[in-house]
Design a protein around this motif. Structure first.
Motif, PDB file in Angstrom:
ATOM      1  N   ARG A 414       0.863  -1.190   0.000  1.00  0.00           N
ATOM      2  CA  ARG A 414       0.000   0.000   0.000  1.00  0.00           C
ATOM      3  C   ARG A 414       0.897   1.238   0.000  1.00  0.00           C
ATOM      4  N   ASP A 441      -3.403   0.610  -3.572  1.00  0.00           N
ATOM      5  CA  ASP A 441      -3.283  -0.732  -2.994  1.00  0.00           C
ATOM      6  C   ASP A 441      -2.941  -1.715  -4.107  1.00  0.00           C
ATOM      7  N   GLU A 442      -1.660  -2.082  -4.175  1.00  0.00           N
ATOM      8  CA  GLU A 442      -1.217  -3.012  -5.210  1.00  0.00           C
ATOM      9  C   GLU A 442      -1.696  -4.434  -4.939  1.00  0.00           C
ATOM     10  N   ASN A 443      -2.035  -4.734  -3.696  1.00  0.00           N
ATOM     11  CA  ASN A 443      -2.526  -6.079  -3.373  1.00  0.00           C
ATOM     12  C   ASN A 443      -3.922  -6.297  -3.945  1.00  0.00           C
ATOM     13  N   ALA A 444      -4.756  -5.272  -3.857  1.00  0.00           N
ATOM     14  CA  ALA A 444      -6.151  -5.393  -4.299  1.00  0.00           C
ATOM     15  C   ALA A 444      -6.384  -4.778  -5.671  1.00  0.00           C
ATOM     16  N   THR A 446      -6.676  -1.511  -6.234  1.00  0.00           N
ATOM     17  CA  THR A 446      -7.656  -0.449  -6.005  1.00  0.00           C
ATOM     18  C   THR A 446      -6.968   0.789  -5.434  1.00  0.00           C
ATOM     19  N   GLU A 448      -7.918   4.319  -2.703  1.00  0.00           N
ATOM     20  CA  GLU A 448      -8.843   4.875  -1.723  1.00  0.00           C
ATOM     21  C   GLU A 448      -8.282   6.180  -1.183  1.00  0.00           C
ATOM     22  N   ALA A 466     -13.482   4.485  -0.676  1.00  0.00           N
ATOM     23  CA  ALA A 466     -13.137   3.850  -1.954  1.00  0.00           C
ATOM     24  C   ALA A 466     -13.192   4.861  -3.095  1.00  0.00           C
ATOM     25  N   LYS A 470      -8.295   2.661  -9.816  1.00  0.00           N
ATOM     26  CA  LYS A 470      -6.933   2.724  -9.298  1.00  0.00           C
ATOM     27  C   LYS A 470      -6.203   3.874  -9.982  1.00  0.00           C
TER      28      LYS A 470
END
Length: 492
Positions: A414, A441-444, A446, A448, A466, A470
């Motif tokens: 993140r 957030d590179e994991n999801a 997305t 925020e 949210a 991205k």
């Protein structure tokens, strides 16, 4: 979330494994308006009223050469807070160069890492061969956003509420406007500088709260320089001549090679806010390069200025970087050039400079409560970064009075944006407000927006909101209270 998508822009960008065209730096091309945003966690505070605006670099067309992340076109991302609700919108800044490449359907200019002559058309700014992409900095002044280019461009104005485009700022001078214009919210004035490869090599100017240029004066230098930022106190402006600049012999051959000139000191020009060239006083200091200053203020005979002193301003190529990008990635990696929070004290009576280190951690991209700009302040907020990358992975709150600090580190994968301070409505204390940041957030996959209560800094975000898509990483951001947008000054 309610969403309105705008017509798509033309893009010729092809798939790539370039380290700064992928991951958190993947370009964003979609423009939207969004409202009734989803709250992931917490609740949107009702005591915040204004807009957070983030500038990002987004490459639109296939690069002509080796692409540097600072080559991408400006896209502004804005989130508006009012009455416990939030809305979001984003727009490309319609610079002359963006429009020209949309018409052509391809890149027309080479980039920072490309040899002279790569561009298909004459370039802009101090470099002379680059695209003015307006993608470096962003401030709000005289009721308008100003989006600016670090190598000195035209300064583009937009509406801070709607992101409606208003074109080039009418006061922008021929030599352009560098990134890092400064706004004094108490007077409504904007202070700026520019630089070039022709004498006198630097100018300094002031624009009043109505958008009128009231001062513009040369600041003669010994030759072409690469200043990136400036600072100001209540009565003075502080410019710089630092010993990291283009090799003069190579520059004559149109080769823009940055060198550390170890035999030269750092020099700081101090002049009255509305002063002229003959009013400048020069102060010498230890050689370094400074990307960003925090704040400056007057105390007795001294002007005290804080910023980030680079211990290794021209680092060697980064080991382990993707092949062909080792040099570029070292100059983007804070762990390589090692910026440290630093203080300079300029004595106006003796003409001497004293220096001290305020924090030995690698830190940069500092923010503070802009209501204290040019005046004595207590709290500063720096970012930490991921080693090897131009990515922010946390924040540090500094108490400059006690020397204590608090640190907040984001979970792996993140990454934050530059995070200005947003005062609470009717704030009582200097740190009575929030840090505002966009998170990738590179994991999801997305993005925020988060708010961190600066009174409870280590507790983490009080709300996570949210975003509809991205976003790409980038450089600078700002916060503007709605009352300041409306009145042009604090407390009017």
């Amino acid at each position: 979330m309610k969403l309105e998508r705008l017509p798509p822009i033309k893009s010729s960008l092809r798939p790539t494994n370039h380290p700064y065209l992928t991951g958190a730096w993947t370009p964003q091309h979609e423009e939207v308006n969004a409202w009734e945003l989803e709250v992931i966690e917490g609740a949107i505070p009702a005591d915040i009223d204004g807009v957070y605006i983030r500038n990002t670099e987004n490459q639109v067309h296939q690069p002509l050469g080796r692409h540097h992340p600072f080559d991408g076109d400006s896209m502004l991302h804005q989130i508006s807070f009012q009455g416990g609700a939030a809305s979001y919108r984003n727009r490309f800044v319609r610079t002359r160069c963006f429009i020209a490449e949309q018409i052509a359907g391809e890149s027309l200019w080479g980039g920072l890492a490309d040899p002279w002559g790569t561009s298909k058309r004459p370039g802009f700014g101090a470099h002379g061969g680059l695209k003015d992409n307006a993608s470096t900095d962003v401030v709000v002044h005289a009721g308008k956003i100003l989006s600016t280019f670090y190598q000195c461009g035209e300064a583009y104005a937009l509406d801070p509420e709607t992101l409606e485009q208003h074109g080039v700022a009418p006061w922008a001078p021929l030599d352009g406007v560098s990134a890092h214009t400064k706004v004094d919210e108490r007077t409504g004035e904007l202070l700026f500088f520019n630089y070039s490869t022709h004498a006198p090599y630097m100018h300094y100017g002031v624009v009043d709260r109505t958008g009128k240029l009231t001062n513009y004066t040369p600041i003669p230098l010994p030759g072409p320089r690469l200043p990136h930022d400036m600072s100001f106190s209540e009565n003075y402006s502080i410019l710089n001549d630092l010993p990291v600049f283009w090799d003069r012999a190579l520059l004559e051959r149109n080769i823009h090679a940055v060198r550390l000139h170890k035999d030269l000191p750092s020099r700081f020009a101090i002049l009255p806010r509305h002063g002229k060239a003959e009013d400048v006083r020069w102060f010498e200091a230890e050689p370094t390069y400074v990307l960003h200053f925090l704040n400056a203020y007057e105390e007795g005979d001294e002007i005290i200025m804080d910023g980030y002193f680079q211990e290794n301003p021209t680092p060697k190529p980064l080991p382990g970087a993707p092949e062909g990008y080792e040099h570029m990635m070292a100059f983007l990696d804070e762990a390589s050039f090692r910026p440290k929070l630093h203080r300079w004290r300029f004595n106006l009576k003796t003409g001497k400079t004293r220096e001290e280190r305020l924090d030995d951690r690698i830190l940069e991209f500092g923010m503070f409560n802009q209501r204290f700009a040019g005046r004595k302040y207590r709290y500063a907020y720096s970012t930490t970064s991921k080693p090897g990358w131009f990515l922010f992975n946390g924040f540090v709150k500094h108490d400059l009075e006690t020397g204590k600090s608090q640190q907040l580190t984001l979970p792996e994968g993140r990454y934050a944006s530059e995070s200005p301070f947003a005062p609470r409505v009717n704030a009582k204390d200097e740190d009575d407000g929030y840090l505002v940041s966009f998170i990738i957030d590179e994991n999801a996959g997305t993005s925020e927006c988060i708010l961190i209560d600066c009174k409870r800094f280590e507790d983490g975000p009080v709300v996570r909101i949210a975003l509809p898509h991205k976003i790409s990483s980038g450089t600078h951001s700002c916060w503007a209270d709605r009352a300041f947008i409306r009145n042009g000054v604090i407390g009017a």
